[in-house]
Design a protein around this motif. Sequence first.
Motif, mmCIF file in Angstrom:
data_model
loop_
_atom_site.group_PDB
_atom_site.id
_atom_site.type_symbol
_atom_site.label_atom_id
_atom_site.label_comp_id
_atom_site.label_asym_id
_atom_site.label_seq_id
_atom_site.Cartn_x
_atom_site.Cartn_y
_atom_site.Cartn_z
ATOM 1 N N ALA A 22 0.754 -1.234 -0.025
ATOM 2 C CA ALA A 22 0.044 0.087 0.095
ATOM 3 C C ALA A 22 0.811 1.241 0.052
ATOM 4 O O ALA A 22 0.282 2.510 -0.269
ATOM 5 N N TYR A 23 2.216 1.046 0.414
ATOM 6 C CA TYR A 23 2.929 2.505 0.545
ATOM 7 C C TYR A 23 4.191 2.333 -0.343
ATOM 8 O O TYR A 23 4.638 3.233 -0.378
ATOM 9 N N ILE A 24 4.666 1.125 -1.072
ATOM 10 C CA ILE A 24 5.903 1.118 -1.453
ATOM 11 C C ILE A 24 6.139 1.966 -2.745
ATOM 12 O O ILE A 24 7.073 2.598 -2.987
ATOM 13 N N GLU A 25 5.172 2.219 -3.372
ATOM 14 C CA GLU A 25 5.267 2.880 -4.780
ATOM 15 C C GLU A 25 5.532 4.390 -4.461
ATOM 16 O O GLU A 25 6.498 4.853 -4.985
ATOM 17 N N ALA A 26 4.841 5.005 -3.650
ATOM 18 C CA ALA A 26 5.018 6.393 -3.128
ATOM 19 C C ALA A 26 6.418 6.407 -2.387
ATOM 20 O O ALA A 26 6.988 7.513 -2.727
ATOM 21 N N ALA A 27 6.796 5.358 -1.723
ATOM 22 C CA ALA A 27 8.027 5.672 -0.879
ATOM 23 C C ALA A 27 9.123 5.700 -1.989
ATOM 24 O O ALA A 27 10.231 6.537 -2.132
ATOM 25 N N ILE A 28 9.029 4.787 -3.028
ATOM 26 C CA ILE A 28 10.309 4.639 -4.265
ATOM 27 C C ILE A 28 10.080 5.972 -4.858
ATOM 28 O O ILE A 28 11.061 6.352 -5.144
ATOM 29 N N ASP A 97 12.336 4.507 5.060
ATOM 30 C CA ASP A 97 11.639 3.458 5.292
ATOM 31 C C ASP A 97 10.270 3.283 4.201
ATOM 32 O O ASP A 97 9.932 4.518 3.518
ATOM 33 N N ALA A 98 9.707 2.042 3.851
ATOM 34 C CA ALA A 98 8.647 1.984 2.859
ATOM 35 C C ALA A 98 7.337 2.912 3.424
ATOM 36 O O ALA A 98 6.291 3.184 2.639
ATOM 37 N N HIS A 99 7.288 3.296 4.592
ATOM 38 C CA HIS A 99 6.226 3.819 5.295
ATOM 39 C C HIS A 99 6.477 5.436 5.284
ATOM 40 O O HIS A 99 5.684 6.150 5.792
ATOM 41 N N THR A 100 7.414 5.759 4.510
ATOM 42 C CA THR A 100 7.864 7.257 4.399
ATOM 43 C C THR A 100 7.885 7.819 2.958
ATOM 44 O O THR A 100 7.929 7.196 2.182
ATOM 45 N N GLU A 101 7.751 9.317 2.995
ATOM 46 C CA GLU A 101 7.761 9.832 1.640
ATOM 47 C C GLU A 101 8.830 11.061 2.037
ATOM 48 O O GLU A 101 8.264 12.060 2.893
ATOM 49 N N GLY A 118 29.854 18.459 10.112
ATOM 50 C CA GLY A 118 30.469 17.145 10.366
ATOM 51 C C GLY A 118 30.253 16.123 11.233
ATOM 52 O O GLY A 118 30.696 15.298 11.899
ATOM 53 N N ALA A 119 28.896 16.018 11.294
ATOM 54 C CA ALA A 119 28.086 14.906 11.862
ATOM 55 C C ALA A 119 28.456 13.690 11.326
ATOM 56 O O ALA A 119 28.543 13.297 10.121
ATOM 57 N N ALA A 120 28.428 12.597 12.192
ATOM 58 C CA ALA A 120 28.218 11.132 11.726
ATOM 59 C C ALA A 120 26.982 10.548 11.229
ATOM 60 O O ALA A 120 26.806 9.636 10.494
ATOM 61 N N SER A 121 26.042 11.242 11.869
ATOM 62 C CA SER A 121 24.607 10.766 11.692
ATOM 63 C C SER A 121 23.795 11.850 11.994
ATOM 64 O O SER A 121 23.630 12.778 13.044
ATOM 65 N N LEU A 122 22.674 12.045 11.167
ATOM 66 C CA LEU A 122 21.803 13.202 11.401
ATOM 67 C C LEU A 122 20.353 12.834 10.876
ATOM 68 O O LEU A 122 20.135 12.124 9.908
ATOM 69 N N GLY A 123 19.343 13.643 11.269
ATOM 70 C CA GLY A 123 18.037 13.275 11.023
ATOM 71 C C GLY A 123 17.014 14.475 11.253
ATOM 72 O O GLY A 123 17.572 15.590 11.999
ATOM 73 N N GLY A 124 15.979 14.429 10.786
ATOM 74 C CA GLY A 124 15.019 15.706 11.116
ATOM 75 C C GLY A 124 13.627 15.210 11.712
ATOM 76 O O GLY A 124 13.568 14.311 12.664
ATOM 77 N N LEU A 125 12.632 15.761 11.285
ATOM 78 C CA LEU A 125 11.416 15.414 12.080
ATOM 79 C C LEU A 125 10.346 14.521 11.134
ATOM 80 O O LEU A 125 10.432 14.332 10.103
ATOM 81 N N MET A 126 9.997 13.376 12.030
ATOM 82 C CA MET A 126 8.926 12.672 11.495
ATOM 83 C C MET A 126 7.681 13.389 11.671
ATOM 84 O O MET A 126 7.094 13.951 12.475
ATOM 85 N N VAL A 127 6.983 13.477 10.343
ATOM 86 C CA VAL A 127 5.769 14.132 10.481
ATOM 87 C C VAL A 127 4.714 13.088 9.907
ATOM 88 O O VAL A 127 4.553 12.784 8.828
ATOM 89 N N ALA A 128 3.989 12.612 10.897
ATOM 90 C CA ALA A 128 3.043 11.518 10.781
ATOM 91 C C ALA A 128 1.650 11.883 10.198
ATOM 92 O O ALA A 128 1.296 13.210 10.427
ATOM 93 N N THR A 129 1.403 11.263 9.287
ATOM 94 C CA THR A 129 0.135 11.607 8.375
ATOM 95 C C THR A 129 -0.795 10.262 8.404
ATOM 96 O O THR A 129 -0.440 9.163 8.338
ATOM 97 N N GLY A 130 -2.091 10.453 8.088
ATOM 98 C CA GLY A 130 -2.915 9.373 8.028
ATOM 99 C C GLY A 130 -4.150 9.441 7.133
ATOM 100 O O GLY A 130 -4.679 10.515 6.743
ATOM 101 N N TYR A 214 5.427 10.311 7.350
ATOM 102 C CA TYR A 214 5.397 8.971 7.992
ATOM 103 C C TYR A 214 4.128 8.373 7.929
ATOM 104 O O TYR A 214 3.055 8.936 8.315
ATOM 105 N N TRP A 215 3.731 7.124 7.496
ATOM 106 C CA TRP A 215 2.293 6.625 7.567
ATOM 107 C C TRP A 215 2.468 5.581 8.375
ATOM 108 O O TRP A 215 2.984 4.587 8.498
#
Length: 349
Positions: A22-28, A97-101, A118-130, A214-215
Amino acid sequence: MGTAAATHPAVSYVMPVYNEAAYIEAAIDSVLAQRYEGPRELVVVLGPSTDGTTERVAARAAADPRITIVENPQLSIPVGLNRGIRAAAHDIIIRVDAHTELPADYTSLGVASLQRTGAASLGGLMVATGRGRVQTAVARAYNSRFGLGGGAYHGAASEGPAESAYLGIMRRGPLEQVGLYDEGLKRGEDWELNFRLRAAGHLVWFDPALRVAYWPRDTWSKLARQFRATGIWRGELVRRLGGRNSLRYFAPPALVLSLVASLVLLVLELTGVVSGWPAWLLSPVYLGPVLYLALLLVLLVRRSSGERFADRLTFVGVIVVMHLSWGAGFLRGVAVGARDAVDRSRIES
């Protein structure tokens, strides 16, 4: 050529996938549509799906040479991520992830932030939607401080050093230095990896300019199974790392314990086993559940524009399922360890 490569280094997206038709096409699509000038590849780490996901991914890979498929028969996310990283051609790894866009500028912003800090790892906000009442309520709970709360990637406003990184835009060198993901874990692998990166002296960074849709799970049973499994593995991490876990992780299990203690005390009082001054002495046990019920009542009566009572009721129900499932799972994980506990929310309907 050298300047372009330095400004826009090649990146490898690594996406673990299992039963996500249900989500893979949009994620790709969101990965391939990135506005980024550097070389890109997508490594799809594919579990033995039973819902048509495998056929969809195979068709996309056949039509686009940027997509590579790596098999993951164990259905373990850390194992799959490590296989994907080892198969990746480039030194900047972007977990998706396949649940993300991803928004179209996610890669360009993230790589620029990685280079700037110079970070080794970074990330941002998860914005859940439904979609639909239940998933929309779950998404609202994800985005609320009353739902998951505490982690920077659920709503922090300013960038800076972080405890962990949602998904993760990472450098291969530090990942390999700390041994990649811990394949003995089934959940909590991101937090544990970033813990080891920080312990090794590397910087983990949060940048709120990075926003990922994120779904979440879309049924009550899936939500309960997911959160119980996540709680179990957090309990396992507490067994391993003790007090080096944030205090916020102990709130849901404390709630579960206080609810159980309150029910036991109530039964003892109603049956006359406990009365008089012993009952008064034990009465503070009720404080936690009473305060929690008060919070739920506030959430239930607080109305947003255009929101129906049924929506608020569903939201409150989701909050309760999240907290109690996670808390009960945590207590089991602390008591006996995670053992072979898995998240079955994608396996069972």
